[in-house]
Scaffold this active site. Structure first.
Site, PDB file in Angstrom:
ATOM      1  N   GLU A   1      18.141 -16.822   1.933  1.00  0.00           N
ATOM      2  CA  GLU A   1      17.074 -17.110   0.961  1.00  0.00           C
ATOM      3  C   GLU A   1      17.312 -16.460  -0.403  1.00  0.00           C
ATOM      4  O   GLU A   1      16.843 -16.959  -1.425  1.00  0.00           O
ATOM      5  CB  GLU A   1      15.730 -16.638   1.507  1.00  0.00           C
ATOM      6  CG  GLU A   1      15.679 -15.118   1.722  1.00  0.00           C
ATOM      7  CD  GLU A   1      14.365 -14.599   2.265  1.00  0.00           C
ATOM      8  OE1 GLU A   1      13.398 -15.353   2.375  1.00  0.00           O
ATOM      9  OE2 GLU A   1      14.317 -13.383   2.575  1.00  0.00           O
TER      10      GLU A   1
ATOM     11  N   GLY B   1       0.783  -1.233   0.000  1.00  0.00           N
ATOM     12  CA  GLY B   1       0.000   0.000   0.000  1.00  0.00           C
ATOM     13  C   GLY B   1       0.806   1.269   0.000  1.00  0.00           C
ATOM     14  O   GLY B   1       0.588   2.155   0.829  1.00  0.00           O
TER      15      GLY B   1
ATOM     16  N   ASP C   1      16.986  -7.947   8.176  1.00  0.00           N
ATOM     17  CA  ASP C   1      18.016  -8.114   7.133  1.00  0.00           C
ATOM     18  C   ASP C   1      19.251  -7.240   7.386  1.00  0.00           C
ATOM     19  O   ASP C   1      20.305  -7.471   6.802  1.00  0.00           O
ATOM     20  CB  ASP C   1      17.444  -7.768   5.752  1.00  0.00           C
ATOM     21  CG  ASP C   1      16.422  -8.788   5.283  1.00  0.00           C
ATOM     22  OD1 ASP C   1      16.169  -9.758   6.017  1.00  0.00           O
ATOM     23  OD2 ASP C   1      15.865  -8.607   4.183  1.00  0.00           O
TER      24      ASP C   1
HETATM   25  O1  F6P Z   1      12.802  -7.611   4.738  1.00  0.00           O
HETATM   26  C1  F6P Z   1      12.572  -8.412   5.825  1.00  0.00           C
HETATM   27  C2  F6P Z   1      12.059  -9.765   5.407  1.00  0.00           C
HETATM   28  O2  F6P Z   1      11.898 -10.502   6.586  1.00  0.00           O
HETATM   29  C3  F6P Z   1      12.935 -10.504   4.401  1.00  0.00           C
HETATM   30  O3  F6P Z   1      14.061 -11.088   4.983  1.00  0.00           O
HETATM   31  C4  F6P Z   1      11.945 -11.485   3.831  1.00  0.00           C
HETATM   32  O4  F6P Z   1      12.306 -11.934   2.554  1.00  0.00           O
HETATM   33  C5  F6P Z   1      10.692 -10.692   3.782  1.00  0.00           C
HETATM   34  O5  F6P Z   1      10.793  -9.696   4.768  1.00  0.00           O
HETATM   35  C6  F6P Z   1       9.443 -11.511   3.983  1.00  0.00           C
HETATM   36  O6  F6P Z   1       8.338 -10.686   3.803  1.00  0.00           O
HETATM   37  P1  F6P Z   1       6.831 -11.132   4.099  1.00  0.00           P
HETATM   38  O7  F6P Z   1       6.618 -11.006   5.577  1.00  0.00           O
HETATM   39  O8  F6P Z   1       6.037 -10.179   3.321  1.00  0.00           O
HETATM   40  O9  F6P Z   1       6.700 -12.550   3.664  1.00  0.00           O
END
Ligand code: F6P
Length: 357
Positions: free
Chosen positions: A238, A81, A143
């Site tokens: 990841e 959003g 991160d």
């Molecule tokens: O940016 C933080 C983070 O935790 C990343 O490490 C991860 O890829 C992403 O957010 C996951 O996002 P969501 O909670 O939208 O799945």
């Protein structure tokens, strides 16, 4: 400059441990130090787009002692959003920035403390400018990839979760003579994997910043086995790609590089291999002591900057304390692990395979 009277605070983007500690510190410092009125905006920018507006008054009486210890964010957050490009139910996108500004005016906000990652800060800086209010940023993200700061809120706790997972995986790996692959979060940067992997005794750490070869991975595992250990630990962020450079995603989200490595390692070494994806476990839970200290220090300084009218800055952690950096210097994309990061040397010094260059 006209002194500010009403300070807003919101959390934006993915949650992490320590957000409530920031909210608590901002509120305590703003009220006790400057007599400000503090309003907590619900669900990031959404609280100022909703009608009626969605927010709560934060006062010293409403700040429960439990807040410091609680994961998540008492205000709620959103990673969707963008008001400049807001997704509508019919699939179209609309610019709702004027509604945000209207919400700011209706609440009488003079300034906003934004607790977010670099993406949120970039959007909020534009919104605040358009709405004519000052903004102070507080970096948060597991991160740890916000420029200008050694630590973002939430990172330390996430690393502890990785270490605890490795502490639990090692005995089961040893019992079954297996290779265990642990997939951590870290979309664009490998800080969690690198820090967690070193602290948890990984033999191999793969991060998006450093290319690797499957032969290099297999070679390290063979070396470990040749020295008499019957098991090995692999940590992979990841965001790491396959050897051929393909991102492992499903429905637009990262996840699965660990499972890819399982097949490749087992084929190359003949050792039974298993994968664990840690996922959102890294985001929730009680903040570590370090995150509570960083969050509290950030919150105190952010309230001071706002009260002193020092807008357009982000609080940052450098050399054991809080400094300020201009928002313009930090909203420039993700901060990767630098190729000369001392921890890469540390890992290599311990014989850990961290990629090929
Ligand atoms: O940016 C933080 C983070 O935790 C990343 O490490 C991860 O890829 C992403 O957010 C996951 O996002 P969501 O909670 O939208 O799945």
């Amino acid at each position: 400059m006209k002194p500010i009277k009403t300070l807003g605070v919101l959390t934006s983007g993915g949650d992490c441990a320590g957000l409530n500690a920031v909210i608590r510190a901002v509120t305590v410092r703003a009220i006790r130090g400057y007599g400000l009125r503090v309003l907590g905006i619900h669900d990031g920018t959404l609280g100022l787009l909703d009608r009626p507006l969605s927010y709560r008054e934060l006062n010293l009486e409403s700040l429960d002692q439990r807040l410091l210890r609680e994961g998540g964010t008492m205000l709620g957050t959103t990673s969707k959003g963008d008001p400049f490009y807001f997704p509508m139910p019919d699939g179209s996108f609309r610019d709702r920035s004027a509604e945000f500004a209207e919400g700011v005016r209706e609440l009488g906000l003079d300034a906003l403390v934004v607790i977010g990652g670099d993406g949120s800060m970039r959007i909020l800086a534009r919104l605040c400018e358009a709405a004519g209010i000052g903004m102070v940023g507080v970096p948060k993200t597991i991160d740890n990839d916000v420029h200008g700061t050694e630590y973002a809120v939430g990172f330390a706790t996430a690393v502890n979760v990785v270490v605890e997972a490795l502490d639990r995986l090692q005995p089961t790996a040893a019992s079954h003579h297996r290779v265990m692959v642990l997939e951590t979060m870290g979309r664009d940067a490998g800080h969690i994997a690198l820090n967690g992997g070193i602290a948890g005794g990984a033999d191999i750490i793969l991060i998006p910043e450093l290319p690797y070869t499957l032969d290099g991975v297999a070679q390290r595992i063979r070396e470990v086995l040749a020295r008499g250990r019957s098991h090995a630990l692999v940590v992979v962020a990841e965001g790491v790609r396959t050897e051929l450079g393909q991102a492992v995603v499903s429905a637009g989200r990262y996840g699965g590089i660990g499972q890819y490595l399982v097949g490749e390692i087992a084929d190359r070494t003949g050792i039974e291999t298993r994968a664990t994806i840690l996922g959102h476990v890294q985001r929730g839970g009680t903040p570590s002591a370090r995150d509570r200290i960083i969050a509290t220090s950030f919150g105190v300084r952010a309230a001071e900057l706002a009260a002193e009218g020092r807008f357009g800055e982000m609080v940052a952690w450098q050399d054991r304390g809080v400094i300020e950096v201009p928002l313009s210097q930090v909203t420039v994309g993700a901060r990767p692990v630098a190729l000369d990061d001392p921890l890469i040397r540390t890992a290599r010094g311990m014989g850990v395979y961290v990629g090929s260059c």
